[in-house]
Design a protein around this motif. Structure first.
Motif, PDB file in Angstrom:
ATOM      1  N   VAL A  10       0.852  -1.288  -0.065  1.00 12.32           N
ATOM      2  CA  VAL A  10       0.009  -0.205   0.007  1.00 12.32           C
ATOM      3  C   VAL A  10       0.867   1.269  -0.011  1.00 12.32           C
ATOM      4  O   VAL A  10       1.727   1.123   1.000  1.00 12.32           O
ATOM      5  N   ASP A  11       0.728   2.246  -0.978  1.00 11.69           N
ATOM      6  CA  ASP A  11       1.372   3.349  -1.138  1.00 11.69           C
ATOM      7  C   ASP A  11       0.725   4.650  -0.285  1.00 11.69           C
ATOM      8  O   ASP A  11      -0.650   4.494  -0.306  1.00 11.69           O
ATOM      9  N   ASP A  12       1.522   5.505   0.294  1.00 10.67           N
ATOM     10  CA  ASP A  12       0.840   6.535   0.899  1.00 10.67           C
ATOM     11  C   ASP A  12      -0.340   6.116   1.893  1.00 10.67           C
ATOM     12  O   ASP A  12      -1.574   6.724   1.778  1.00 10.67           O
ATOM     13  N   ARG A  13      -0.024   4.988   2.769  1.00  8.42           N
ATOM     14  CA  ARG A  13      -0.859   4.566   3.510  1.00  8.42           C
ATOM     15  C   ARG A  13      -1.486   5.467   4.611  1.00  8.42           C
ATOM     16  O   ARG A  13      -2.730   5.428   4.815  1.00  8.42           O
ATOM     17  N   LEU A  14      -0.643   6.271   4.913  1.00  9.93           N
ATOM     18  CA  LEU A  14      -1.027   7.352   5.934  1.00  9.93           C
ATOM     19  C   LEU A  14      -1.801   8.574   5.582  1.00  9.93           C
ATOM     20  O   LEU A  14      -1.960   9.490   6.214  1.00  9.93           O
ATOM     21  N   ASP A  16      -4.728  10.733   2.870  1.00 14.25           N
ATOM     22  CA  ASP A  16      -6.288  10.331   2.700  1.00 14.25           C
ATOM     23  C   ASP A  16      -6.409   9.470   1.715  1.00 14.25           C
ATOM     24  O   ASP A  16      -7.588   8.975   1.446  1.00 14.25           O
ATOM     25  N   GLN A  17      -5.469   9.284   0.551  1.00 13.04           N
ATOM     26  CA  GLN A  17      -5.708   8.607  -0.566  1.00 13.04           C
ATOM     27  C   GLN A  17      -4.556   7.468  -0.702  1.00 13.04           C
ATOM     28  O   GLN A  17      -3.864   7.477  -1.442  1.00 13.04           O
ATOM     29  N   PRO A  18      -4.698   6.379   0.107  1.00 10.16           N
ATOM     30  CA  PRO A  18      -3.558   5.408   0.023  1.00 10.16           C
ATOM     31  C   PRO A  18      -4.055   4.635  -1.401  1.00 10.16           C
ATOM     32  O   PRO A  18      -5.189   4.565  -1.937  1.00 10.16           O
ATOM     33  N   THR A  19      -2.762   3.976  -2.041  1.00 15.03           N
ATOM     34  CA  THR A  19      -2.963   3.482  -3.095  1.00 15.03           C
ATOM     35  C   THR A  19      -2.364   1.935  -2.830  1.00 15.03           C
ATOM     36  O   THR A  19      -1.555   1.675  -2.340  1.00 15.03           O
ATOM     37  N   ASP A  20      -3.527   0.969  -3.217  1.00 15.99           N
ATOM     38  CA  ASP A  20      -3.419  -0.327  -2.858  1.00 15.99           C
ATOM     39  C   ASP A  20      -2.722  -0.992  -4.197  1.00 15.99           C
ATOM     40  O   ASP A  20      -3.512  -0.766  -5.042  1.00 15.99           O
ATOM     41  N   SER A  21      -1.525  -1.496  -4.170  1.00 17.90           N
ATOM     42  CA  SER A  21      -1.097  -2.213  -5.327  1.00 17.90           C
ATOM     43  C   SER A  21      -1.569  -3.613  -5.669  1.00 17.90           C
ATOM     44  O   SER A  21      -1.502  -4.048  -6.771  1.00 17.90           O
ATOM     45  N   ALA A 146       9.592   7.784   7.879  1.00 16.92           N
ATOM     46  CA  ALA A 146       9.243   9.358   8.707  1.00 16.92           C
ATOM     47  C   ALA A 146       8.525  10.176   7.587  1.00 16.92           C
ATOM     48  O   ALA A 146       8.102  11.281   8.217  1.00 16.92           O
ATOM     49  N   ASP A 147       8.091   9.905   6.192  1.00 21.30           N
ATOM     50  CA  ASP A 147       7.268  10.505   5.556  1.00 21.30           C
ATOM     51  C   ASP A 147       5.827  10.680   6.223  1.00 21.30           C
ATOM     52  O   ASP A 147       5.555   9.477   6.677  1.00 21.30           O
ATOM     53  N   PRO A 148       5.086  11.777   6.149  1.00 23.09           N
ATOM     54  CA  PRO A 148       3.799  11.833   6.827  1.00 23.09           C
ATOM     55  C   PRO A 148       2.871  10.973   6.122  1.00 23.09           C
ATOM     56  O   PRO A 148       1.918  10.737   6.817  1.00 23.09           O
ATOM     57  N   GLN A 149       3.278  10.822   4.887  1.00 26.33           N
ATOM     58  CA  GLN A 149       2.168  10.092   4.106  1.00 26.33           C
ATOM     59  C   GLN A 149       2.463   8.492   4.006  1.00 26.33           C
ATOM     60  O   GLN A 149       1.485   7.840   3.777  1.00 26.33           O
ATOM     61  N   CYS A 150       3.733   8.315   3.702  1.00 27.79           N
ATOM     62  CA  CYS A 150       4.079   6.817   3.200  1.00 27.79           C
ATOM     63  C   CYS A 150       3.615   5.889   3.813  1.00 27.79           C
ATOM     64  O   CYS A 150       2.818   5.062   3.603  1.00 27.79           O
ATOM     65  N   GLY A 151       3.890   5.748   5.184  1.00 29.34           N
ATOM     66  CA  GLY A 151       3.590   4.708   6.107  1.00 29.34           C
ATOM     67  C   GLY A 151       4.224   3.193   5.876  1.00 29.34           C
ATOM     68  O   GLY A 151       4.019   2.050   6.616  1.00 29.34           O
ATOM     69  N   TRP A 152       5.277   3.196   4.918  1.00 35.29           N
ATOM     70  CA  TRP A 152       6.068   1.941   4.649  1.00 35.29           C
ATOM     71  C   TRP A 152       6.724   1.356   5.832  1.00 35.29           C
ATOM     72  O   TRP A 152       7.433   2.517   6.735  1.00 35.29           O
ATOM     73  N   LEU A 153       6.954   0.293   6.086  1.00 37.74           N
ATOM     74  CA  LEU A 153       7.828  -0.366   7.053  1.00 37.74           C
ATOM     75  C   LEU A 153       9.099  -0.673   6.338  1.00 37.74           C
ATOM     76  O   LEU A 153       9.260  -1.102   5.262  1.00 37.74           O
TER      77      LEU A 153
END
Ligand SMILES: [Zn+2]
Length: 193
Positions: A10-14, A16-21, A146-153
């Motif tokens: 999932v991109d930009d998980r955090l 408003d508009q996460p993108t599920d690949s 640390a990106d406010p939108q990314c949410g990747w681990l």
């Protein structure tokens, strides 16, 4: 690492508009082939045999979100919900009862028993990878980007444990551009005064 890669589908998980690949069950199987957890021919057979691909995709996403909750809690040094732990142990019990080891040159490897060719079998290596990570010494190296939108681990393998971004090319550069833009705006503001 497989379990982290899985949560990062999932991109930009955090935002408003996460993108599920993983937009379809077939896309998930493509991903699994790419990650070497199943072979193309097996994936094609599974896709063909699946009578309810939408439900199969929901199961995949359910596991992914469960892993995200467990691993991001670990990254934040928080305890996980008992309910989540119980669900994970359910997946783990099923995976472990179907995983075997096989002998290969110079050692051994994991494989799924021939009987477990159902769609769930593709999830077993992911579940096992998550369990291995959770009990490993690497647990305290899991970070949320640390990106406010990314949410990747990701796993911080830097020597002084100071890595902040999932990748320097994407989020690291995004932060750099943001800082540059802010400085630029500030300078302009000062000039205008
Ligand atoms: Zn990131």
């Amino acid at each position: 690492m497989l379990s982290l890669d899985f949560t990062n589908t999932v991109d930009d998980r955090l935002s408003d508009q996460p993108t599920d690949s993983l937009t379809s069950y077939e896309r998930f199987l493509d991903w699994a082939v790419q990650k070497n957890i199943t072979e193309r021919a097996t994936a094609d057979k599974l896709a063909e045999a699946e009578t309810d691909p939408e439900q199969a995709l929901n199961r995949v996403r359910e596991l992914r979100e469960l892993l995200y909750r467990l691993l991001s809690a670990a990254a934040g040094k928080k305890r996980v919900a008992e309910e989540d732990l119980d669900s994970f142990n359910g997946y783990l019990a099923e995976a472990m009862s179907n995983i075997r080891i096989t002998q290969k040159d110079g050692g051994f490897d994991w494989y799924c028993c021939p009987g477990c060719s159902g769609s769930e079998s593709v999830l077993y290596p992911i579940v096992k990878s998550a369990a291995d990570l959770l009990v490993s010494a690497q647990l305290d190296r899991i970070r949320v980007c640390a990106d406010p939108q990314c949410g990747w681990l990701f796993l911080d393998s830097s020597r002084n444990r100071s890595r902040r971004w999932c990748s320097m090319e994407s989020c690291g550069n995004r932060a750099k551009a943001r800082r540059f833009y802010q400085r630029h705006q500030q300078n302009q503001g000062e000039q205008e005064l």
